[in-house]
Design an enzyme around this catalytic site. Structure first.
Site, mmCIF file in Angstrom:
data_model
loop_
_atom_site.group_PDB
_atom_site.id
_atom_site.type_symbol
_atom_site.label_atom_id
_atom_site.label_comp_id
_atom_site.label_asym_id
_atom_site.label_seq_id
_atom_site.Cartn_x
_atom_site.Cartn_y
_atom_site.Cartn_z
ATOM 1 N N GLY A 11 -3.820 -11.101 -3.138
ATOM 2 C CA GLY A 11 -2.747 -10.147 -2.865
ATOM 3 C C GLY A 11 -2.048 -10.465 -1.545
ATOM 4 O O GLY A 11 -2.436 -11.390 -0.824
ATOM 5 N N LEU A 78 -9.978 -5.070 -0.538
ATOM 6 C CA LEU A 78 -8.523 -4.924 -0.644
ATOM 7 C C LEU A 78 -8.067 -4.849 -2.100
ATOM 8 O O LEU A 78 -6.888 -4.617 -2.361
ATOM 9 C CB LEU A 78 -7.821 -6.106 0.048
ATOM 10 C CG LEU A 78 -8.290 -6.451 1.464
ATOM 11 C CD1 LEU A 78 -7.408 -7.546 2.049
ATOM 12 C CD2 LEU A 78 -8.274 -5.227 2.374
ATOM 13 N N SER A 123 -5.231 4.484 2.358
ATOM 14 C CA SER A 123 -3.764 4.469 2.285
ATOM 15 C C SER A 123 -3.137 5.777 2.761
ATOM 16 O O SER A 123 -3.677 6.865 2.529
ATOM 17 C CB SER A 123 -3.375 4.228 0.825
ATOM 18 O OG SER A 123 -2.048 4.605 0.588
ATOM 19 N N GLU A 125 -0.855 7.129 1.368
ATOM 20 C CA GLU A 125 -0.545 7.891 0.152
ATOM 21 C C GLU A 125 -1.553 9.037 -0.034
ATOM 22 O O GLU A 125 -1.272 10.004 -0.742
ATOM 23 C CB GLU A 125 -0.556 6.929 -1.043
ATOM 24 C CG GLU A 125 -0.076 7.492 -2.359
ATOM 25 C CD GLU A 125 1.428 7.750 -2.466
ATOM 26 O OE1 GLU A 125 2.210 7.147 -1.700
ATOM 27 O OE2 GLU A 125 1.815 8.564 -3.337
ATOM 28 N N TYR A 149 -2.809 7.442 -7.908
ATOM 29 C CA TYR A 149 -3.199 6.452 -6.896
ATOM 30 C C TYR A 149 -3.735 7.143 -5.638
ATOM 31 O O TYR A 149 -4.805 6.803 -5.136
ATOM 32 C CB TYR A 149 -1.986 5.567 -6.547
ATOM 33 C CG TYR A 149 -2.244 4.640 -5.383
ATOM 34 C CD1 TYR A 149 -2.882 3.426 -5.565
ATOM 35 C CD2 TYR A 149 -1.867 5.000 -4.081
ATOM 36 C CE1 TYR A 149 -3.144 2.578 -4.491
ATOM 37 C CE2 TYR A 149 -2.120 4.160 -3.007
ATOM 38 C CZ TYR A 149 -2.758 2.953 -3.223
ATOM 39 O OH TYR A 149 -3.023 2.133 -2.149
#
Ligand code: F7E
Length: 320
Positions: A11, A78, A123, A125, A149
């Site tokens: 990633g 990750l 995160s 988020e 998520y």
């Protein structure tokens, strides 16, 4: 030589972290998921001195074998289903990969490599639409996620804290706000915008379709953020950290600046398409990273502007 195992090595962050850890003298190992397009399998890391293994976080047998073989000193987790919008289409897969698989990793690591330190990619988020009165999100801000998520990442965050406290482990959460680069997947908004601008400039496409232009994000550069991960793992005690630029801008601001850099006005090209709207939108992010700035002396080297310039240059050279 210390051994690092990176899940999600192919990633954006995994590839920058590999480069960084190699420079720090680590032997870097990574888990690769099988990709149907063989060329995409290891596209971001193919020229790096890393050892890779086929595996999947949600395949506990592969994880068991890799941990037993590598015996890592440090694990950077990750790997994730990292696209917030798509997590609404794949909610079960998202939770299996981002929450349950993290529990598997923690359990297996506890048994197979009990001394290994673990970094968990948490995160911003997770905060959802919670904002403190001064306009920031910080460690004490209520987590109120607005996507599958975000929910999945809250569970993993709590699992890491639980295993750290219950078993006295060096397990840390880095709560990273959005971070971008030329290596960002082109279905995330920044790289989608930049790649499209270059294609407009080169007369390949005429318009750019986006969803919500008014949500605001705190955007940093992935290279700066993997450096933060390393510092977090080398601090004297295992803790949780916020990594952010402390600046926030809307998607519209991003478009305005990036289009202007190539002499265009975003209003002439950007159109809205409902297809890119989310059932619930996280409207505003701005992280308080004072803890990592003070204790670990971390600060970003890229600015919003230099990051966008680098991304434009990359796509200008790539798309002929
Ligand atoms: O969306 C809006 C969209 O997909 C940013 C991941 O790394 O950061 C990332 O999650 C904003 C949202 O990133 C389009 O609605 C408008 O408000 O680039 P994004 P994200 O959802 O913030 C967090 C910290 C993570 O942890 C995640 O893994 O842009 N937006 N139009 C659009 N977004 C996309 N993708 N595509 C559009 O066409």
């Amino acid at each position: 030589m210390k051994k690092a195992l990176i899940t999600g090595i192919n990633g954006q962050d995994g590839s920058y972290l590999s480069e960084y850890l190699i420079k720090q003298g680590y032997q870097v190992h990574g888990i690769l998921r099988r990709h149907s397009v063989a060329e995409n399998q290891d596209v971001r890391i193919k020229d790096m001195d890393v050892k890779t293994y086929y595996g999947d976080l949600s395949d506990e047998i592969s994880l068991f074998k890799i941990l037993r073989k590598v015996q890592p000193d440090v694990i950077y987790n990750l790997a994730a289903m990292s696209h917030v919008g798509i997590s609404n289409e794949l909610p079960i897969f998202t939770v299996k990969t981002n929450s349950l698989a993290v529990m598997q990793l923690l359990e297996l690591a506890k048994e197979i490599c009990p001394e290994a330190k673990i970094y968990q990619a948490s995160s911003s988020e997770m905060f959802g639409n919670s904002i403190d009165n001064d306009g920031f999100q910080r460690l004490s801000t209520t987590m109120n996620p607005v996507s599958p998520y975000g929910c999945s990442k809250v569970m993993a965050y709590n699992l890491v804290r639980y295993y750290r406290n219950a078993y006295n482990k060096f397990y840390c959460n880095g709560i990273l706000f959005n971070h971008e680069s030329p290596r960002r997947g082109s279905n995330f908004v920044t790289n989608k915008v930049i790649k499209s601008i270059v294609m407009i400039k080169k007369n390949i496409i005429k318009k750019l379709e986006l969803g919500n232009l008014d949500s605001k994000r705190d955007w940093g550069h992935s290279k700066d953020y993997v450096r933060a991960m390393y510092l977090i793992m080398n601090y004297k005690s295992p803790e949780d950290w916020i990594v952010s630029t402390e600046e926030t801008r809307s998607i519209r601001d991003f478009c305005r600046y990036a289009f202007k850099l190539v002499g265009l006005n975003y209003k002439d090209y950007v159109i809205q398409n409902k297809k890119f709207l989310r059932p619930l939108e996280l409207k505003y992010l701005k992280g308080d990273s004072s803890k990592i700035r003070k204790k670990l002396k971390w600060k970003p080297q890229y600015t919003f502007e230099s990051m966008i310039e680098e991304m434009i240059e990359y796509w200008m050279n790539k798309i002929q």
